[in-house]
Design a protein around this motif. Structure first.
Motif, short mmCIF file in Angstrom:
data_model
loop_
_atom_site.label_atom_id
_atom_site.label_comp_id
_atom_site.label_asym_id
_atom_site.label_seq_id
_atom_site.Cartn_x
_atom_site.Cartn_y
_atom_site.Cartn_z
N LEU A 66 3.53 -15.41 46.28
CA LEU A 66 3.42 -14.28 45.35
C LEU A 66 4.80 -13.72 45.04
O LEU A 66 5.09 -13.31 43.91
CB LEU A 66 2.53 -13.19 45.95
N LEU A 67 5.65 -13.71 46.04
CA LEU A 67 7.00 -13.16 45.88
C LEU A 67 7.80 -13.98 44.87
O LEU A 67 8.59 -13.43 44.11
CB LEU A 67 7.70 -13.17 47.24
N ASP A 68 7.58 -15.28 44.86
CA ASP A 68 8.29 -16.14 43.93
C ASP A 68 7.93 -15.79 42.49
O ASP A 68 8.78 -15.86 41.59
CB ASP A 68 7.97 -17.62 44.18
N ALA A 69 6.68 -15.43 42.27
CA ALA A 69 6.21 -15.13 40.91
C ALA A 69 6.37 -13.65 40.56
O ALA A 69 6.22 -13.27 39.39
CB ALA A 69 4.75 -15.54 40.76
N TRP A 70 6.66 -12.79 41.57
CA TRP A 70 6.72 -11.35 41.34
C TRP A 70 7.71 -10.95 40.25
O TRP A 70 7.39 -10.11 39.41
CB TRP A 70 7.05 -10.64 42.67
N PRO A 71 8.97 -11.53 40.17
CA PRO A 71 9.92 -11.07 39.15
C PRO A 71 9.43 -11.28 37.73
O PRO A 71 9.89 -10.59 36.82
CB PRO A 71 11.17 -11.93 39.41
N ASP A 72 8.50 -12.20 37.52
CA ASP A 72 8.04 -12.47 36.17
C ASP A 72 6.97 -11.49 35.71
O ASP A 72 6.53 -11.53 34.56
CB ASP A 72 7.48 -13.90 36.07
N GLY A 73 6.52 -10.63 36.61
CA GLY A 73 5.50 -9.65 36.24
C GLY A 73 4.16 -10.27 35.92
O GLY A 73 3.39 -9.73 35.13
#
Lengths: 219, 174
Positions: free
Chosen positions: A24-31
């Motif tokens: 989830l953290l990997d995808a978090w910056p993309d909102g």
């Protein structure tokens, strides 16, 4: 599915929950996380110090990227590029219009008149009519020479007229004088030309003239 | 054609320069690459679809950057000084607070971390994080599947987080 070594959980506690949160953290910056996923991430980060540090690091990374100042291309670079392009365009226009105001269109071969397509040219090559001025006289001279050679080959050759008796007599006198001179030179030098050599040169000429006009002059 | 070229340069020059700067980590090299790429655009102006000029320029820029890296004498020349000067010029000269200086220092480390990434992580990180390209745009430009782009970006982010974490530890201990 085999995990790539670089996808191994180097961060977090290593438990199943940590591995799920890392994804989830990997995808978090993309909102792109759903509200439920975001809540799961934040709840776990609050309980797991390592994942909490990772979430904080991800926040700082995204924030730093957003704060990076925009870079602008130096005007000198752009100016140099546009200047070079304009110079090349002027040179190309100069070559096209050099032979007269018609420009490129006025110098094109009349392919359509002959009902054929212009020959394909290699990528980057230029057609004949756009080549530099200095090569045109060369092309013209080559064309004239080719036409002359073709004419010489194709036109019937006129027969060379046989020499007249007077011309043969004059030639014999000249030859005698030449031989007398050579004889004198030979005497002075101590050499002489044998009579049979002289006769071998004169006799064929007499015979040729005799065959053409009947009587040849006597020697 | 010259007018079209003017328009394309105006539209894409900063993007090309920015990519080259972050990829090479060297401002002078980035200027050379930018000049070379834009001239190559001019010499291919009749073959490039204006609507696809962005993708075309990105490919050419990346290849030119790779050529520049190969011609470097040292393998890893993290010469980011020129790039730092560029960033310093654009910073507010009146803002000399500790927070501003810290922020500038962190940015410097981030730029170094990006330049230290291996390809294709470096390319994807620049396109996504610096230039804000979408996953679809990146996938189309690099001719990569969408999922591959996402995977590579996630790996790039982990490497960058690791690099920035070291910077934070160093700052905290000093």
């Amino acid at each position: 599915m085999r995990r790539h070594p670089e996808d191994e959980d180097r961060f977090g506690g290593g438990g199943p929950a940590c591995r799920e949160v890392q994804a989830l953290l990997d995808a978090w910056p993309d909102g792109e996380l759903s509200p439920a996923e975001l809540a799961l991430l934040e709840r776990h980060a609050a309980d797991c110090p390592t994942c909490g540090d990772d979430l904080e690091a991800a926040r700082k990374l995204a924030e730093t990227f957003r704060a990076l100042p925009a870079l602008t291309c130096p005007p000198a670079v752009t100016g140099a590029v546009l200047g070079e392009a304009e110079a090349e365009a002027r040179r190309a226009d100069g070559r096209r219009t050099e032979t007269g105001g018609a420009g490129a269109a006025g110098r094109r071969w009349p392919w359509r008149l002959f009902g054929v397509h212009p020959p394909a040219r290699r990528h980057g090559s230029r057609p004949v009519w756009s080549r530099p001025v200095w090569s045109r006289p060369v092309w013209a001279a080559a064309l004239v020479a080719a036409l002359a050679a073709a004419g010489a080959l194709l036109l019937p050759s006129r027969p060379v007229p046989a020499p007249s008796a007077q011309e043969v007599a004059r030639a014999e006198v000249e030859m005698k004088l030449a031989f007398a001179y050579l004889s004198r030179v030979g005497r002075d030098a101590g050499v002489r030309v044998r009579d049979e050599v002289v006769a071998s040169v004169i006799a064929p000429t007499r015979r040729a003239v005799a065959l053409g006009e009947g009587q040849g002059p006597s020697l | 054609m010259l007018r079209l070229f003017h328009d394309l340069v105006g539209e894409h020059q900063h993007r090309v320069f920015t990519f080259a700067c972050y990829y090479l980590g060297d401002r002078e090299e980035a200027e050379d690459v930018t000049q070379e790429v834009l001239l190559r655009l001019w010499r291919n102006i009749d073959r490039v679809d204006p609507g696809m000029a962005g993708a075309w320029l990105l490919k050419v820029t990346r290849n030119a950057c790779l050529d520049a890296l190969r011609s470097r004498k040292s393998r890893r020349r993290l010469f980011v000084a020129g790039l730092d000067e560029t960033a310093a010029e654009s910073a507010d000269p009146d803002d000399r607070t500790e927070a501003a200086l810290l922020s500038w220092d962190v940015q410097r480390h981030l730029r170094r971390a990006v330049a230290a990434l291996e390809d294709p992580y470096r390319t994807i990180a620049i396109l996504r994080e610096v230039q804000g390209k979408s996953y679809q745009e990146i996938a189309a430009t690099l001719d990569m599947p969408l999922n591959t782009v996402k995977t590579y970006l996630h790996r790039a982010r982990r490497k960058l987080r690791e690099g920035m974490r070291e910077v934070s530890c160093h700052a905290a201990s000093s």
